[in-house]
Design a protein around this motif. Structure first.
Motif, PDB file in Angstrom:
ATOM      1  N   LEU A  64       0.769  -1.178   0.016  1.00 19.82           N
ATOM      2  CA  LEU A  64      -0.215   0.044  -0.137  1.00 19.82           C
ATOM      3  C   LEU A  64       0.964   1.391   0.000  1.00 19.82           C
ATOM      4  N   ALA A  65       1.845   1.268   0.861  1.00 19.00           N
ATOM      5  CA  ALA A  65       2.732   2.540   1.046  1.00 19.00           C
ATOM      6  C   ALA A  65       3.848   2.633  -0.267  1.00 19.00           C
ATOM      7  N   ASP A  66       3.906   1.556  -0.741  1.00 16.63           N
ATOM      8  CA  ASP A  66       4.847   1.331  -1.958  1.00 16.63           C
ATOM      9  C   ASP A  66       4.820   2.529  -2.950  1.00 16.63           C
ATOM     10  N   GLY A  67       5.959   2.942  -3.454  1.00 15.62           N
ATOM     11  CA  GLY A  67       5.810   3.658  -4.821  1.00 15.62           C
ATOM     12  C   GLY A  67       5.642   5.130  -4.073  1.00 15.62           C
ATOM     13  N   VAL A  68       5.175   5.591  -3.141  1.00 14.40           N
ATOM     14  CA  VAL A  68       4.932   6.882  -2.509  1.00 14.40           C
ATOM     15  C   VAL A  68       6.095   7.666  -2.752  1.00 14.40           C
ATOM     16  N   PHE A  69       7.179   7.280  -2.221  1.00 14.60           N
ATOM     17  CA  PHE A  69       8.467   8.042  -2.148  1.00 14.60           C
ATOM     18  C   PHE A  69       9.269   8.103  -3.467  1.00 14.60           C
ATOM     19  N   LEU A  70       9.174   6.570  -4.285  1.00 16.27           N
ATOM     20  CA  LEU A  70      10.109   6.495  -5.253  1.00 16.27           C
ATOM     21  C   LEU A  70       9.605   6.954  -6.699  1.00 16.27           C
ATOM     22  N   LYS A  71       8.305   7.024  -7.017  1.00 16.60           N
ATOM     23  CA  LYS A  71       8.045   7.437  -8.536  1.00 16.60           C
ATOM     24  C   LYS A  71       7.098   8.682  -8.485  1.00 16.60           C
ATOM     25  N   PRO A  72       7.092   9.485  -9.521  1.00 16.01           N
ATOM     26  CA  PRO A  72       6.457  10.835  -9.485  1.00 16.01           C
ATOM     27  C   PRO A  72       4.865  10.276  -9.641  1.00 16.01           C
ATOM     28  N   PRO A  73       3.977  11.190  -9.049  1.00 16.28           N
ATOM     29  CA  PRO A  73       2.616  10.926  -9.445  1.00 16.28           C
ATOM     30  C   PRO A  73       2.066  11.014 -10.490  1.00 16.28           C
ATOM     31  N   GLU A  74       1.120  10.150 -10.995  1.00 20.39           N
ATOM     32  CA  GLU A  74       0.691   9.933 -12.225  1.00 20.39           C
ATOM     33  C   GLU A  74      -0.732   9.876 -12.341  1.00 20.39           C
ATOM     34  N   PHE A  75      -1.433  10.227 -13.547  1.00 21.36           N
ATOM     35  CA  PHE A  75      -2.988   9.838 -13.675  1.00 21.36           C
ATOM     36  C   PHE A  75      -3.369   8.514 -13.316  1.00 21.36           C
ATOM     37  N   THR A  76      -2.584   7.561 -13.554  1.00 24.22           N
ATOM     38  CA  THR A  76      -3.153   6.167 -13.345  1.00 24.22           C
ATOM     39  C   THR A  76      -2.712   5.845 -11.872  1.00 24.22           C
ATOM     40  N   ASP A  77      -2.353   6.753 -10.992  1.00 25.34           N
ATOM     41  CA  ASP A  77      -2.231   6.490  -9.759  1.00 25.34           C
ATOM     42  C   ASP A  77      -3.739   6.063  -9.099  1.00 25.34           C
ATOM     43  N   LEU A  78      -4.689   6.810  -9.521  1.00 22.88           N
ATOM     44  CA  LEU A  78      -6.086   6.349  -9.144  1.00 22.88           C
ATOM     45  C   LEU A  78      -6.520   4.877  -9.148  1.00 22.88           C
ATOM     46  N   PHE A  79      -6.044   4.503 -10.332  1.00 18.03           N
ATOM     47  CA  PHE A  79      -6.263   3.075 -10.726  1.00 18.03           C
ATOM     48  C   PHE A  79      -5.500   1.917 -10.013  1.00 18.03           C
ATOM     49  N   ILE A  80      -4.166   2.481  -9.780  1.00 23.05           N
ATOM     50  CA  ILE A  80      -3.293   1.786  -9.113  1.00 23.05           C
ATOM     51  C   ILE A  80      -3.690   1.750  -7.290  1.00 23.05           C
ATOM     52  N   ASN A  81      -4.041   2.775  -7.095  1.00 19.66           N
ATOM     53  CA  ASN A  81      -4.608   3.091  -5.540  1.00 19.66           C
ATOM     54  C   ASN A  81      -5.708   1.807  -5.345  1.00 19.66           C
ATOM     55  N   VAL A  82      -6.714   1.908  -6.337  1.00 19.48           N
ATOM     56  CA  VAL A  82      -8.113   1.127  -6.235  1.00 19.48           C
ATOM     57  C   VAL A  82      -7.461  -0.466  -6.244  1.00 19.48           C
ATOM     58  N   GLN A  83      -6.578  -0.580  -7.173  1.00 14.24           N
ATOM     59  CA  GLN A  83      -5.882  -2.159  -7.139  1.00 14.24           C
ATOM     60  C   GLN A  83      -5.198  -2.615  -5.962  1.00 14.24           C
ATOM     61  N   ARG A  84      -4.629  -1.741  -5.351  1.00 14.80           N
ATOM     62  CA  ARG A  84      -3.799  -2.041  -4.149  1.00 14.80           C
ATOM     63  C   ARG A  84      -5.064  -2.052  -2.831  1.00 14.80           C
ATOM     64  N   LEU A  85      -5.956  -1.227  -2.967  1.00 19.42           N
ATOM     65  CA  LEU A  85      -7.012  -1.153  -1.924  1.00 19.42           C
ATOM     66  C   LEU A  85      -7.646  -2.754  -2.037  1.00 19.42           C
ATOM     67  N   VAL A  86      -8.102  -2.923  -3.279  1.00 16.49           N
ATOM     68  CA  VAL A  86      -8.638  -4.253  -3.643  1.00 16.49           C
ATOM     69  C   VAL A  86      -7.910  -5.332  -3.014  1.00 16.49           C
ATOM     70  N   SER A  87      -6.595  -5.335  -3.238  1.00 14.09           N
ATOM     71  CA  SER A  87      -5.729  -6.391  -3.004  1.00 14.09           C
ATOM     72  C   SER A  87      -5.478  -6.392  -1.238  1.00 14.09           C
ATOM     73  N   PHE A  88      -5.603  -5.183  -0.633  1.00 13.63           N
ATOM     74  CA  PHE A  88      -5.438  -5.210   0.826  1.00 13.63           C
ATOM     75  C   PHE A  88      -6.565  -5.953   1.271  1.00 13.63           C
ATOM     76  N   THR A  89      -7.879  -5.315   0.889  1.00 14.87           N
ATOM     77  CA  THR A  89      -9.057  -5.688   1.656  1.00 14.87           C
ATOM     78  C   THR A  89      -9.582  -7.156   1.376  1.00 14.87           C
ATOM     79  N   SER A  90      -8.906  -7.947   0.044  1.00 16.87           N
ATOM     80  CA  SER A  90      -9.033  -9.129  -0.212  1.00 16.87           C
ATOM     81  C   SER A  90      -8.516 -10.212   0.833  1.00 16.87           C
ATOM     82  N   LEU A  91      -7.386  -9.510   1.619  1.00 14.81           N
ATOM     83  CA  LEU A  91      -6.789 -10.180   2.826  1.00 14.81           C
ATOM     84  C   LEU A  91      -7.796 -10.193   4.087  1.00 14.81           C
TER      85      LEU A  91
END
Lengths: 527, 527
Positions: B94-121
């Motif tokens: 979830l916290a990955d990438g926050v410090f290491l890559k510039p923000p992009e438009f696709t962040d929204l979808f990546i965020n959603v995908q991470r959230l789905v992955s986190f909540t699946s657990l």
């Protein structure tokens, strides 16, 4: 579980604490009230504000029904361009026909016409105030921090706009839901029943069709109903403003609303529910009344009143009531100013005025016979007394419908009242325990709140003063017109883009097809 | 004017009064919390309920981030089908990438995908609980009166449905506004900004177009985001139910919402605003911290924390911060668990844990450097401390946008942070008085309320118990489907009638015209 017993006490103690810890004092509040029963509940807040150290000035027309000077606050009487006789005439006109003719579908339109006629007189009073230059100058220089008004009349809102002071509204609701429209509060007609529709919040398909039809008709009636107000507003504030626009500037809506009585529906952040504000404080009964009701034994007593505007009835109609009361063991207290017949039954006492809330708080109170005004209904709910209801005009039909649908009341049309159906209804309410049981549940819900309505009303009135109009509670929808609010311009924009894309694609296809065909024909020709 | 100073005290005294007058005791409350910072604020209510004599049982998965047993309430640990390593892995993801890559438009979808992955657990954990037959039997026989849950996870709602117990939700909000959708709360996209849109509540036409587009996209994302929840619900409660349907059964929504922070919008009768519940109680600082902040002199100190889930950063990034802090006279308290460099500036103290609210309450607190989680924001508002914000993921972008648009905060992207822009932003917030002034106003609004949020939360939780689910506060819209709610069937019916009438009239006209023509021709023929 201990139930809601401690909450009224909590409100009171919290209130005392506020006083001790340091009340917000010395603000100047200009009050522009509405006459009649509206004033009776607003006066409670006005007195409390004054009691808390605010400098309150109430503007009262020289002729009114229930408004007088008081020791609790200052009043300013202003001359008006109508006579007392005209005012009384309009009032009688309002009550006309209630006893003498059967209810009809056209009653709705007659009611609207009477309301327009009644308020046209009030508008005259308002004009008298606005044209009173010396008084207006004095008020303008008065350094008021707030206008508190009943938006049933437009004068308070106009003053707040002219003087650029925040305005707090104190109301039960406005005809044709203008309060919801002006505050941008959504009222989906799929589950918010329209006035006079006879619907509850759960509707069948035909009921929803009827609700929608009446919702559309309401918009039309709304224009007629507020025509005098709109004219007044545009005369004083400019052509591009009507009454709804003016109302929408309100900082706070203190609504005499409660979900024990009304149906749940969306609310706005600057709406505060203070339903039941009129029944929080109870006083001991006068000695003669105490003796009368105490002597009613196990059978108890009935309180009968038709509100502040109707306190008598034709002799023949009254006889039906007297004959019914003669046949029941309960004692009856009736607010009645009509000609007193010779043979008033022994168990009935006629009085020109009743301490209604204090009577209903007595444990022997069995039934409240009422016209269904919101004040009486809240007093009935507060004290858990089931009701026999006779809706007369205005919102009373809807109020009664709500109470009957909750199983805590029976309804009789005033025109249809006979000794027999009166007796049957009274016996049903008294002997069928479900009415009382449901009313006790409703009462528990109503009384179970973290802060008492009067304390809430004072708090949020002072909140508006403290935060200079509390703009942060007004939704941004006020900046939008009807088309923008419903995103119709955005949807239109999408449709245009879609059509353009489809058109371009079609044109391209046609162009390609044409080119292919041409190639095909030229090849064939060449062959 | 005395301002809002006495209100917190009023709430406290009112509260003490409740306790003295007779608390509602001995109800059994089953708590199904969400892990992480969500739990930190919910725990405040859980402790208070327990303190008021209720029997509280908190269900905790055997592996969690911040949930532990407590002396204040009972906990039941249940085994789950994932390991601690898996949980930590998901969190880091979830916290990955926050410090290491510039923000992009696709962040929204990546965020959603991470959230789905986190909540699946988390869904796995929930399945473990629901399949734990002995525990489920014990809970079923436990005689609970209420389920209190954070609907960020579906387990509590499922239990309330299975056990037929009313459920109270405690939340800040749900992704893609599911809380508004499930409670039938209107959210017109014309003035309610959609998450990630970057809009405020006042929008230009292009902004409203963008808002509408994102509103439509949100509906699509909503399905993806809640797919695991929908599956879980339909597995346990039947195919004809999804998570939104289940959520809609909620008796009460305790929303950590406040109009000092959020934009005004419609509300429902069973929504109670308890924003700021986490900052009501303050404790004295530990001696060493007190000494450190007191020693900061007139320059004061800065509190820096990135929330409960991010407490370290890459060394290179941390260096930018250290270099900036070295150049300012303020002292800095930083919640930091990463590798500690050798040359930490003298004015900086790194701590594994910070009493954030108590620190911010100190008069020398100058700036809160935060990721923009709602808890930290409320603590900043409560204590009137302006902010420098670094949104990382989830709703933080929108939170930060709101604070910046109110003029009480500055924003820096974590990827873009340099010593220079950090210094510039800090100096701006500290030396431009408008940040502090606006924050003081916001704080006054936020603190000015008739009842403190914790008292409100307890009251309405107990209210639901007292009134067996408080059905009277749930709107009838819950009985309607989307078409019915928007009256599309009624409008369709009107259109059909209109078309039929037009068709009949046209047919009649055609018939008449035809007859006339025929007569005309036959006459001509005869002639």
């Amino acid at each position: 579980m201990s139930g809601g017993v401690w909450f009224p006490a909590l409100g009171l103690v919290a209130w005392l604490c506020c006083l001790r810890l340091g009340p917000v004092q010395g603000e100047k509040v200009l009050v522009v009230p509405m006459d009649g029963s509206h004033w009776l509940s607003m006066k409670i807040l006005v007195k409390e504000l004054s009691h808390r150290g605010h400098e309150v000035l109430v503007l009262v027309p020289e002729y009114s029904l229930l408004m007088n000077s008081s020791d609790s606050f200052k009043t300013e009487f202003y001359p008006v361009s109508f006579t007392k006789a005209e005012l009384d005439g309009k009032l009688n006109e309002l009550a006309d026909g209630v006893f003498l003719k059967p209810p009809e579908f056209t009653d709705l339109f007659i009611n609207v016409q009477r309301l327009v006629s009644f308020t046209s007189l009030q508008v005259k009073g308002c004009e008298s105030l606005l044209n009173n230059q010396p008084l207006m100058s004095r008020l303008k220089d008065g350094g008021f921090d707030l206008v508190l008004t009943d938006p049933f009349l437009p004068c308070g809102s106009i003053l707040s706009h002219v003087f650029s002071i925040p305005v707090v509204y104190f109301l039960n609701g406005l005809p044709c839901e203008l309060h919801a429209k002006a505050s941008q509060c959504p009222s989906p007609p799929s589950y918010v029943p329209v006035a006079y529709s006879g619907n509850t919040d759960i509707m069948t398909f035909p009921q929803r069709v009827k609700n929608m039809l009446m919702y559309i008709m309401e918009s039309y009636l709304c224009r007629i109903m507020y025509v005098h107000f709109d004219d007044l507003v545009s005369n004083y504030l400019g052509d591009n403003m009507n009454y709804k626009d003016l109302l929408s500037q309100g900082a706070m809506w203190l609504l005499r609303y409660d979900f024990a009585f009304q149906r749940p529906r969306p609310l706005m952040p600057n709406m505060v529910l203070i339903g039941g504000i009129n029944c929080a404080k109870k006083a001991p009964l006068p000695a003669d009344l105490e003796e009368f009701v105490d002597g009613s034994g196990d059978d108890g007593f009935i309180v009968f009143t038709l509100g502040s505007m109707v306190s008598s009835m034709p002799e023949e109609k009254a006889k039906q009531f007297f004959d019914a009361f003669r046949q029941i063991p309960q004692r009856v207290l009736w607010r009645y100013t009509g000609a007193q017949p010779k043979d008033v039954p022994k168990n009935v006492r006629l009085l020109k005025w009743l301490p209604q809330n204090d009577l209903l708080a007595h444990p022997k109170a069995k039934v409240l016979m009422t016209h269904g005004g919101s004040h009486g209904i809240y007093e009935g709910i507060c004290n858990a007394v089931p009701m026999l209801m006779f809706p007369l005009f205005g919102d009373q039909g809807d109020n009664v419908h709500r109470m009957v649908s909750r199983g805590v009341a029976e309804k009789l049309g005033m025109y249809d009242v006979t000794t027999e159906n009166l007796l049957a209804a009274l016996n049903k309410i008294i002997h069928d325990k479900s009415y009382k049981e449901k009313m006790v549940m409703l009462s528990q819900i109503h009384l179970d709140r973290p802060v008492q309505p009067l304390d809430l009303a004072v708090f949020w009135t002072e909140f508006v003063i403290r935060h200079k109009g509390a703009e942060h509670l007004r939704v941004a929808a006020h900046h939008l017109n009807w088309i923008q609010y419903h995103s119709l311009d955005v949807i239109g924009f999408f449709v245009i883009i879609l059509l353009t894309v489809v058109w371009v694609i079609l044109k391209c296809c046609m162009f390609c097809t044409l080119k292919c065909c041409r190639k095909g024909t030229s090849k064939k020709k060449q062959q």
